[in-house]
Scaffold this motif. Structure first.
Motif, PDB file in Angstrom:
ATOM      1  N   VAL A   1       0.847  -1.191   0.000  1.00 41.09           N
ATOM      2  CA  VAL A   1       0.000   0.000   0.000  1.00 41.09           C
ATOM      3  C   VAL A   1       0.877   1.232   0.000  1.00 41.09           C
ATOM      4  O   VAL A   1       1.711   1.419   0.890  1.00 41.09           O
ATOM      5  CB  VAL A   1      -0.940   0.026   1.222  1.00 41.09           C
ATOM      6  CG1 VAL A   1      -1.806   1.273   1.192  1.00 41.09           C
ATOM      7  CG2 VAL A   1      -1.797  -1.216   1.255  1.00 41.09           C
ATOM      8  N   ASN A   2       0.718   2.042  -1.002  1.00 42.70           N
ATOM      9  CA  ASN A   2       1.517   3.253  -1.115  1.00 42.70           C
ATOM     10  C   ASN A   2       1.091   4.270  -0.061  1.00 42.70           C
ATOM     11  O   ASN A   2      -0.032   4.750  -0.056  1.00 42.70           O
ATOM     12  CB  ASN A   2       1.328   3.843  -2.522  1.00 42.70           C
ATOM     13  CG  ASN A   2       2.112   5.114  -2.729  1.00 42.70           C
ATOM     14  OD1 ASN A   2       3.165   5.298  -2.143  1.00 42.70           O
ATOM     15  ND2 ASN A   2       1.597   5.996  -3.566  1.00 42.70           N
ATOM     16  N   GLY A   3       2.006   4.596   0.849  1.00 45.65           N
ATOM     17  CA  GLY A   3       1.718   5.613   1.845  1.00 45.65           C
ATOM     18  C   GLY A   3       0.988   5.123   3.077  1.00 45.65           C
ATOM     19  O   GLY A   3       0.666   5.922   3.965  1.00 45.65           O
ATOM     20  N   GLU A   4       0.714   3.819   3.171  1.00 48.39           N
ATOM     21  CA  GLU A   4      -0.031   3.309   4.319  1.00 48.39           C
ATOM     22  C   GLU A   4       0.849   3.256   5.563  1.00 48.39           C
ATOM     23  O   GLU A   4       1.999   2.809   5.520  1.00 48.39           O
ATOM     24  CB  GLU A   4      -0.575   1.912   4.005  1.00 48.39           C
ATOM     25  CG  GLU A   4      -1.004   1.093   5.209  1.00 48.39           C
ATOM     26  CD  GLU A   4      -2.164   1.710   5.972  1.00 48.39           C
ATOM     27  OE1 GLU A   4      -2.789   0.977   6.742  1.00 48.39           O
ATOM     28  OE2 GLU A   4      -2.441   2.910   5.827  1.00 48.39           O
TER      29      GLU A   4
ATOM     30  N   SER B   1      -9.747  -3.352  -7.163  1.00 48.18           N
ATOM     31  CA  SER B   1      -8.338  -3.079  -7.454  1.00 48.18           C
ATOM     32  C   SER B   1      -7.472  -4.326  -7.288  1.00 48.18           C
ATOM     33  O   SER B   1      -6.491  -4.508  -8.010  1.00 48.18           O
ATOM     34  CB  SER B   1      -7.819  -1.950  -6.552  1.00 48.18           C
ATOM     35  OG  SER B   1      -7.973  -2.285  -5.195  1.00 48.18           O
TER      36      SER B   1
ATOM     37  N   THR C   1       0.761  -2.641  -6.246  1.00 47.29           N
ATOM     38  CA  THR C   1       0.805  -1.563  -5.260  1.00 47.29           C
ATOM     39  C   THR C   1      -0.520  -0.817  -5.294  1.00 47.29           C
ATOM     40  O   THR C   1      -0.925  -0.310  -6.345  1.00 47.29           O
ATOM     41  CB  THR C   1       1.950  -0.582  -5.559  1.00 47.29           C
ATOM     42  OG1 THR C   1       3.199  -1.264  -5.465  1.00 47.29           O
ATOM     43  CG2 THR C   1       1.934   0.579  -4.560  1.00 47.29           C
ATOM     44  N   LEU C   2      -1.203  -0.772  -4.169  1.00 42.93           N
ATOM     45  CA  LEU C   2      -2.453  -0.022  -4.070  1.00 42.93           C
ATOM     46  C   LEU C   2      -2.131   1.450  -3.851  1.00 42.93           C
ATOM     47  O   LEU C   2      -1.245   1.787  -3.059  1.00 42.93           O
ATOM     48  CB  LEU C   2      -3.293  -0.546  -2.903  1.00 42.93           C
ATOM     49  CG  LEU C   2      -3.725  -2.010  -2.971  1.00 42.93           C
ATOM     50  CD1 LEU C   2      -4.497  -2.384  -1.705  1.00 42.93           C
ATOM     51  CD2 LEU C   2      -4.555  -2.271  -4.200  1.00 42.93           C
ATOM     52  N   GLU C   3      -2.862   2.302  -4.533  1.00 42.18           N
ATOM     53  CA  GLU C   3      -2.671   3.740  -4.409  1.00 42.18           C
ATOM     54  C   GLU C   3      -3.927   4.350  -3.782  1.00 42.18           C
ATOM     55  O   GLU C   3      -4.907   4.626  -4.481  1.00 42.18           O
ATOM     56  CB  GLU C   3      -2.393   4.358  -5.775  1.00 42.18           C
ATOM     57  CG  GLU C   3      -1.138   3.809  -6.427  1.00 42.18           C
ATOM     58  CD  GLU C   3      -0.854   4.461  -7.778  1.00 42.18           C
ATOM     59  OE1 GLU C   3      -1.345   5.585  -8.004  1.00 42.18           O
ATOM     60  OE2 GLU C   3      -0.160   3.844  -8.591  1.00 42.18           O
TER      61      GLU C   3
ATOM     62  N   ASP D   1      -4.832   7.270  -2.715  1.00 43.91           N
ATOM     63  CA  ASP D   1      -5.328   8.547  -3.239  1.00 43.91           C
ATOM     64  C   ASP D   1      -6.177   8.329  -4.485  1.00 43.91           C
ATOM     65  O   ASP D   1      -7.183   9.018  -4.686  1.00 43.91           O
ATOM     66  CB  ASP D   1      -4.157   9.491  -3.555  1.00 43.91           C
ATOM     67  CG  ASP D   1      -3.455   9.977  -2.300  1.00 43.91           C
ATOM     68  OD1 ASP D   1      -4.039   9.838  -1.210  1.00 43.91           O
ATOM     69  OD2 ASP D   1      -2.327  10.486  -2.419  1.00 43.91           O
ATOM     70  N   VAL D   2      -5.775   7.371  -5.307  1.00 43.87           N
ATOM     71  CA  VAL D   2      -6.530   7.078  -6.525  1.00 43.87           C
ATOM     72  C   VAL D   2      -7.833   6.361  -6.188  1.00 43.87           C
ATOM     73  O   VAL D   2      -8.907   6.703  -6.703  1.00 43.87           O
ATOM     74  CB  VAL D   2      -5.694   6.215  -7.488  1.00 43.87           C
ATOM     75  CG1 VAL D   2      -6.545   5.759  -8.685  1.00 43.87           C
ATOM     76  CG2 VAL D   2      -4.477   6.989  -7.968  1.00 43.87           C
TER      77      VAL D   2
ATOM     78  N   ASN E   1      -9.871   6.644 -11.143  1.00 47.06           N
ATOM     79  CA  ASN E   1     -10.179   5.549 -10.232  1.00 47.06           C
ATOM     80  C   ASN E   1     -10.971   4.494 -11.017  1.00 47.06           C
ATOM     81  O   ASN E   1     -12.129   4.717 -11.362  1.00 47.06           O
ATOM     82  CB  ASN E   1     -11.006   6.076  -9.065  1.00 47.06           C
ATOM     83  CG  ASN E   1     -11.379   4.982  -8.072  1.00 47.06           C
ATOM     84  OD1 ASN E   1     -11.164   3.792  -8.309  1.00 47.06           O
ATOM     85  ND2 ASN E   1     -11.973   5.383  -6.961  1.00 47.06           N
TER      86      ASN E   1
END
Length: 555
Positions: free
Chosen positions: A375-378, A405, A416-418, A420-421, A429
């Motif tokens: 997870v990006n940013g998690e 997703s 990789t999950l984003e 924000d998107v 999205n």
């Protein structure tokens, strides 16, 4: 005409040509031998096939020469408007617009059944996925397999297969005792044992165990451990079930590993004991230095496997064998295992096990290996300190965004999950893009209802605009996509198809009106477009259902 029907016609014509050229019908052609693709540009037709090029080498003929004959014959099929030859021998097929337009009415008539087929009728499949230890919450790795496994089960069923989804509960072995010791320590306010399970959830399980057994401190060590282990096991397994149900994932069978070790015969043997005897009967078991081995190298494994050590203790391989034989005994012709990225070593041993059990390793067992997801940013989990949990992801991103997703990429590709998107209400999205298209079909339908346009005046020949041909061709392709996704075990094909379909619908929406402007009269074309609109909504709904995602009517 849908692509499946077209493929049948092409296969019949191609087979007849082969018989004429060779004088033999020894190798019949079927629809599965005809690859149909949608041309990149609309002016190249509705469908393209390379069947002439495929026949050229075995027939010793020029693909262009074959294509010329096939093109002439294909042009006489009802529903085909024209056939052109491109490049070295590609056949570009344009369908009759009226015949293509009938696709919309057919979809509305079929409703939720549109896209379902008998492609895999007769196949009995056991699909095992997730299969986590009941010693903690499900984490992000389990989440990917939950989404993919459940989507695959839905796609397989849509293709006619009889599927049983199964969760293998790893509830035997030393990890369960260590889990119980960790919960007992927390219940009595003691330090965790070495390599014990940390986390707030263990504190909570300890409190639950103490409330259920107030005299824990007065029990013997073995009795206290058993009480805590079984209480924690029950509570944690129930939590796993709840997490999966909230994630829209249902299992038909929850199979406990303990069943394999329970004495189940008058002779005092368990399924694990019996598995060794059954493999020995097949001639693939031998004894060496006091241990019992399975000769898995007979089936491509890199080394033979110990199934029972010299001290009489069974290995994990013994449980694998007993479990595989249990699936076989329960009547599952095919067994599909969905395993994590760290299980590559299991592929050869499980296939070898199938062979030792008397099955065909290339037919009766399939092992799909998934790659890691991040997870990006998690931020790290508050409760575990090192793992992102399913419940946290679901509460944060939502079931629809998370499931879609995770299902839209091939299992064997890192993901990789984003966030924000996935949280954005924009066309970037993917799940929003698809769901918005579905909601838009319902808004168009409500507007049409208000104008008195109910589709009763449908006429297939009205749908002649380029954007309508594009949309109709996409809709006609849905059954093929579902069948192919099932046969290849790739549910991501459905997701990518839905995104393309949504794009075709949005373009059609911008180009064609369902309700007339102002005081303009209502004509048959408006009724016809209403049916096309509703057909699109139906296919979008059917598709997202296969991914375990909702189809909102308003957004």
């Amino acid at each position: 005409m849908d692509p499946s029907s077209l493929a049948v016609h092409i296969a019949h014509i191609a087979e007849k040509y082969v018989v004429e050229a060779t004088g033999s019908a020894e190798h019949p052609l079927g629809p599965e031998d005809v690859a149909l693709e949608r041309p990149k540009k609309a002016e190249f037709g509705d469908w393209a096939t390379s069947v002439a090029m495929k026949l050229a080498k075995p027939l010793g003929q020029s693909p262009r020469e074959i294509a010329e004959v096939l093109a002439t014959r294909l042009a006489h099929i009802d529903g085909v408007s024209s056939v052109d030859i491109a490049g070295p021998g590609f056949l570009n097929i344009t369908l009759d617009k009226a015949a293509l337009g009938e696709t919309a009415r057919h979809i509305v008539h079929k409703g939720e059944q549109y896209g379902r087929s008998d492609a895999l009728v007769g196949e009995t499949i056991n699909l095992e996925f997730v299969s986590a230890n009941p010693t903690g919450p499900l984490h992000i790795g389990h989440t990917r397999w939950a989404a993919l496994g459940d989507s695959l089960a839905r796609v397989l069923r849509a293709a006619g297969a009889e599927v049983t989804s199964e969760f293998y509960i790893n509830d035997a072995g030393s990890q369960m005792d260590l889990f119980g010791e960790s919960v007992l320590a927390r219940a009595l306010g003691r330090d965790l044992p070495k390599d014990g399970y940390p986390g707030d959830y263990v504190e909570q399980l300890g409190a639950t165990a103490l409330a259920e057994y107030p005299t824990l401190a007065e029990m013997t060590a073995d009795e206290a451990l058993m009480c805590c282990r079984e209480c924690a096991y029950r509570e944690q397994l129930a939590a796993i079930r709840r997490s999966l149900e909230l994630f829209n994932v249902h299992f038909d069978v929850w199979f406990s590993e303990r069943q394999l070790h329970v004495v189940s015969t008058p002779e005092g043997t368990s399924l694990v004991d019996q598995s060794v005897d059954r493999l020995r009967e097949g001639g693939h078991v031998f004894d060496h230095e006091g241990a019992v081995w399975v000769r898995t190298t007979d089936f491509g494994d890199d080394k033979d496997r110990v199934i029972r050590r010299a001290n009489g203790v069974y290995t994990y391989f013994a449980a694998d064998a007993a479990y595989y034989l249990s699936k076989k005994d329960r009547g599952f012709e095919k067994k599909i295992y969905l395993l994590g990225a760290d299980h590559h070593g299991y592929v050869h041993r499980l296939k070898a096990l199938a062979g030792a059990a008397g099955d065909d390793p290339e037919h009766h067992i399939e092992i799909l290996i998934g790659q890691l997801v991040s997870v990006n940013g998690e931020k790290l989990s508050k409760r575990r300190g090192n793992i992102v949990e399913l419940d946290e992801l679901r509460e944060w991103l939502g079931t629809d965004a998370l499931r879609y997703s995770l299902a839209r990429s091939p299992a064997d590709s890192p993901l990789t999950l984003e966030p924000d998107v996935l949280l954005a209400k924009t066309n970037d999205n993917p799940v929003f893009y698809v769901q918005y298209a579905h909601a838009r079909t319902h808004q168009v339908g409500r507007n049409a209802d208000a104008a008195g346009i109910d589709g009763s005046g449908f006429h297939a020949g009205d749908l002649v605009e380029p954007s309508e041909a594009e949309l109709l061709t996409a809709l006609a392709d849905y059954p093929r996509v579902v069948a192919q996704a099932a046969e290849l075990r790739e549910p991501h094909r459905v997701a990518r198809y839905l995104e393309d379909l949504a794009g075709s619908y949005h373009r059609w929406y911008d180009a064609c009106r369902v309700t007339p402007k102002g005081d303009e009269p209502i004509e048959s074309v408006h009724h016809s477009r209403r049916v096309l609109n509703d057909a699109t909504g139906q296919v979008l709904a059917n598709g997202v259902q296969l991914l375990g995602v909702s189809a909102p009517e308003r957004m």
